[in-house]
Design an enzyme around this catalytic site. Sequence first.
Site, PDB file in Angstrom:
ATOM      1  N   ASP A  66       0.826  -1.211   0.000  1.00 65.96           N
ATOM      2  CA  ASP A  66       0.000   0.000   0.000  1.00 65.96           C
ATOM      3  C   ASP A  66       0.860   1.260   0.000  1.00 65.96           C
ATOM      4  OD1 ASP A  66      -2.580  -0.667  -0.357  1.00 65.96           O
ATOM      5  OD2 ASP A  66      -3.185  -0.538   1.744  1.00 65.96           O
ATOM      6  N   ASP A 364     -10.319  -6.320  11.417  1.00 67.21           N
ATOM      7  CA  ASP A 364     -10.291  -7.741  11.780  1.00 67.21           C
ATOM      8  C   ASP A 364     -11.462  -8.111  12.697  1.00 67.21           C
ATOM      9  OD1 ASP A 364      -9.118  -6.091  13.650  1.00 67.21           O
ATOM     10  OD2 ASP A 364      -7.302  -7.268  13.914  1.00 67.21           O
TER      11      ASP A 364
HETATM   12  O1  LIG Z   1      -3.727   1.286   4.611  1.00 65.03           O
HETATM   13  C1  LIG Z   1      -3.157   0.334   5.152  1.00 65.03           C
HETATM   14  C2  LIG Z   1      -2.846   0.312   6.529  1.00 65.03           C
HETATM   15  C3  LIG Z   1      -2.202  -0.796   7.058  1.00 65.03           C
HETATM   16  N1  LIG Z   1      -1.859  -1.844   6.257  1.00 65.03           N
HETATM   17  C4  LIG Z   1      -1.152  -3.018   6.841  1.00 65.03           C
HETATM   18  O2  LIG Z   1      -1.885  -3.536   7.910  1.00 65.03           O
HETATM   19  C5  LIG Z   1      -1.025  -4.151   8.838  1.00 65.03           C
HETATM   20  C6  LIG Z   1      -1.363  -3.723  10.240  1.00 65.03           C
HETATM   21  O3  LIG Z   1      -1.191  -2.325  10.361  1.00 65.03           O
HETATM   22  P1  LIG Z   1      -0.362  -1.677  11.566  1.00 65.03           P
HETATM   23  O4  LIG Z   1      -0.208  -0.247  11.244  1.00 65.03           O
HETATM   24  O5  LIG Z   1       0.848  -2.495  11.861  1.00 65.03           O
HETATM   25  O6  LIG Z   1      -1.414  -1.786  12.710  1.00 65.03           O
HETATM   26  P2  LIG Z   1      -1.343  -2.511  14.147  1.00 65.03           P
HETATM   27  O7  LIG Z   1      -2.145  -1.676  15.057  1.00 65.03           O
HETATM   28  O8  LIG Z   1       0.017  -2.849  14.570  1.00 65.03           O
HETATM   29  O9  LIG Z   1      -2.108  -3.828  13.756  1.00 65.03           O
HETATM   30  C7  LIG Z   1      -3.001  -4.538  14.542  1.00 65.03           C
HETATM   31  O10 LIG Z   1      -4.322  -4.006  14.406  1.00 65.03           O
HETATM   32  C8  LIG Z   1      -4.831  -3.964  13.072  1.00 65.03           C
HETATM   33  C9  LIG Z   1      -6.239  -3.402  13.124  1.00 65.03           C
HETATM   34  O11 LIG Z   1      -7.026  -4.141  13.981  1.00 65.03           O
HETATM   35  C10 LIG Z   1      -4.796  -5.380  12.462  1.00 65.03           C
HETATM   36  O12 LIG Z   1      -5.178  -5.306  11.113  1.00 65.03           O
HETATM   37  C11 LIG Z   1      -3.400  -5.935  12.557  1.00 65.03           C
HETATM   38  O13 LIG Z   1      -3.331  -7.235  12.026  1.00 65.03           O
HETATM   39  C12 LIG Z   1      -2.972  -5.949  13.997  1.00 65.03           C
HETATM   40  O14 LIG Z   1      -1.650  -6.478  14.116  1.00 65.03           O
HETATM   41  C13 LIG Z   1       0.403  -3.792   8.451  1.00 65.03           C
HETATM   42  O15 LIG Z   1       1.015  -4.927   7.894  1.00 65.03           O
HETATM   43  C14 LIG Z   1       0.209  -2.694   7.428  1.00 65.03           C
HETATM   44  O16 LIG Z   1       1.192  -2.742   6.462  1.00 65.03           O
HETATM   45  C15 LIG Z   1      -2.169  -1.830   4.917  1.00 65.03           C
HETATM   46  O17 LIG Z   1      -1.856  -2.761   4.195  1.00 65.03           O
HETATM   47  N2  LIG Z   1      -2.813  -0.733   4.391  1.00 65.03           N
END
Ligand SMILES: O=c1ccn([C@@H]2O[C@H](COP(=O)(O)OP(=O)(O)O[C@H]3O[C@H](CO)[C@@H](O)[C@H](O)[C@H]3O)[C@@H](O)[C@H]2O)c(=O)[nH]1
Length: 477
Positions: A66, A364
């Site tokens: 992304d 999720d």
């Molecule tokens: O526009 C976006 C935003 C995020 N991501 C991906 O989504 C994942 C999770 O995003 P992150 O910013 O790391 O969020 P976290 O808060 O750390 O993630 C937790 O919370 C998210 C929302 O509940 C879940 O999707 C994740 O799996 C969970 O690990 C990463 O691999 C990002 O690369 C995308 O692909 N596109």
Amino acid sequence: MCPTERQVFIEHLEHYAKESDYPGLDVFICTADPYKEPPIDVVNTALSVMAYDYPTEKLSVYVSDDGGSQLTLFAFMEAARFASHWLPYCKKNKIVERCPKAYFASNPSWFPETDQIKSMYERMRDGVENVVKRGSSSHDYIPDQREIEALSRWTDEFTPQNHPPVIQVLLERGKDKDITGHDMPNLVYISREKRMDSAHHFKAGALNVLLRVSATMTKAPVILTLDSDMYSNDPQTPLRVLCYLLDPSMDPKLGYVQFPQIFHGINKSDIYGGELRHVFQVQMSGMDGLAGPQHVGSGGFFRRKIFFGGPSETPEMNQDQLTSKSIRSREVLAMAHHVAGCNFENQTKWGTKMGFRYGSLVEDLYTSHQLQCEGWKSINCKPKRPAFLGNSPLNLHVLLNQTTRWSVGLLEIAFCKYSPIIYGVRSINLLSGLGFAYYAFWPVWSIPLTIYAFLSQLALLNSASIFPKVCISSMVL
Ligand SMILES: O=c1ccn([C@@H]2O[C@H](COP(=O)(O)OP(=O)(O)O[C@H]3O[C@H](CO)[C@@H](O)[C@H](O)[C@H]3O)[C@@H](O)[C@H]2O)c(=O)[nH]1
Ligand SMILES: [Mn+2]
């Protein structure tokens, strides 16, 4: 209501399924920013799943970028070359730790070819890190004409928020071989189309593009979602999942198998509570005793069909199989680019009744609640050796950012028409619904906690009493 712990015996799998009967597995890896999620880490995640103990002809890895970054594509071109050495090395020497970064950091046992593999990994890592530092890949280092063409799609007008779809098949099974002449799994890079004037729906939007692009190429019945930082820590994980999915006595409504997120690198005192033990070690086992745990964004193995309707519906999916065609063929690529376009979802059910659901930053929980309301069940799988290991926020700034994002996303769920307190109360059992509601309303805890944090100090400063005196009669209660 009964917290559940499960165990499977992988060695018994062969009694009810031959390797040739295993379903195809499409792995989705999401990344969004080459500076926050270094491409070399995303590459490590991908290599760890490409080396799964799973029939190669059934395995495909799709990477969604992304960040729309040339740097990530460049890293994956390098990774595809390194994979032709790494995969046979792991399989020949029965390595358990198949994420190269973790493997070399773990003081591994030394085999004759280890030195050579290690220096190859370091060369690749340094090359990728240098390119990230420089900010662009230089075409002089790239031996393949096809790759130079792919990288030249980054023109001056190309920005992360505004660009056409880029889909690059880096490895194709049946065509690309490792150094021992064996097949390698498919490896596909995808950066969906982004336009300023059309909503991209964050990660849920990215996952839906992956669902569609993979359907034009391999359409595997089982899908694994992974965050860029969650590498595989156990090559037998998909076999563990098959023990549930292929079990003839299993409830046919079983829609997904969820692994807890386990983090590495957290310091002993875990001052920010980043391990989230109450969610991953306690509550998910409790939810498993009801209709099943929620999806936690990463480490979920789904049946593809659950994204296209409830267990009793016939999936509204295009049944035309394109799987016999080469995934590099012009037809397949044209279709893949078409479904990765940002207008493809207009006037469709994507994001409402199909795929990952739009409307919350915590896609999720939001999606898995709706899937359970449609009748799908899930299972919590918590093997002794963690199936995946990921990163957790290590400083206050990142932690606060994450908590804010989660709080906004959870409140979006709490106060929408799909709120667990009103939606699906009849189709999902009451306790499961309460479990989902507990998460959705979690940010509300901040109010009593803040009051508690200040009230006692203020009371002390003002010499006011906030607790009942021992002598008053209500104290007896
Ligand atoms: O526009 C976006 C935003 C995020 N991501 C991906 O989504 C994942 C999770 O995003 P992150 O910013 O790391 O969020 P976290 O808060 O750390 O993630 C937790 O919370 C998210 C929302 O509940 C879940 O999707 C994740 O799996 C969970 O690990 C990463 O691999 C990002 O690369 C995308 O692909 N596109
Ligand atoms: Mn994360």
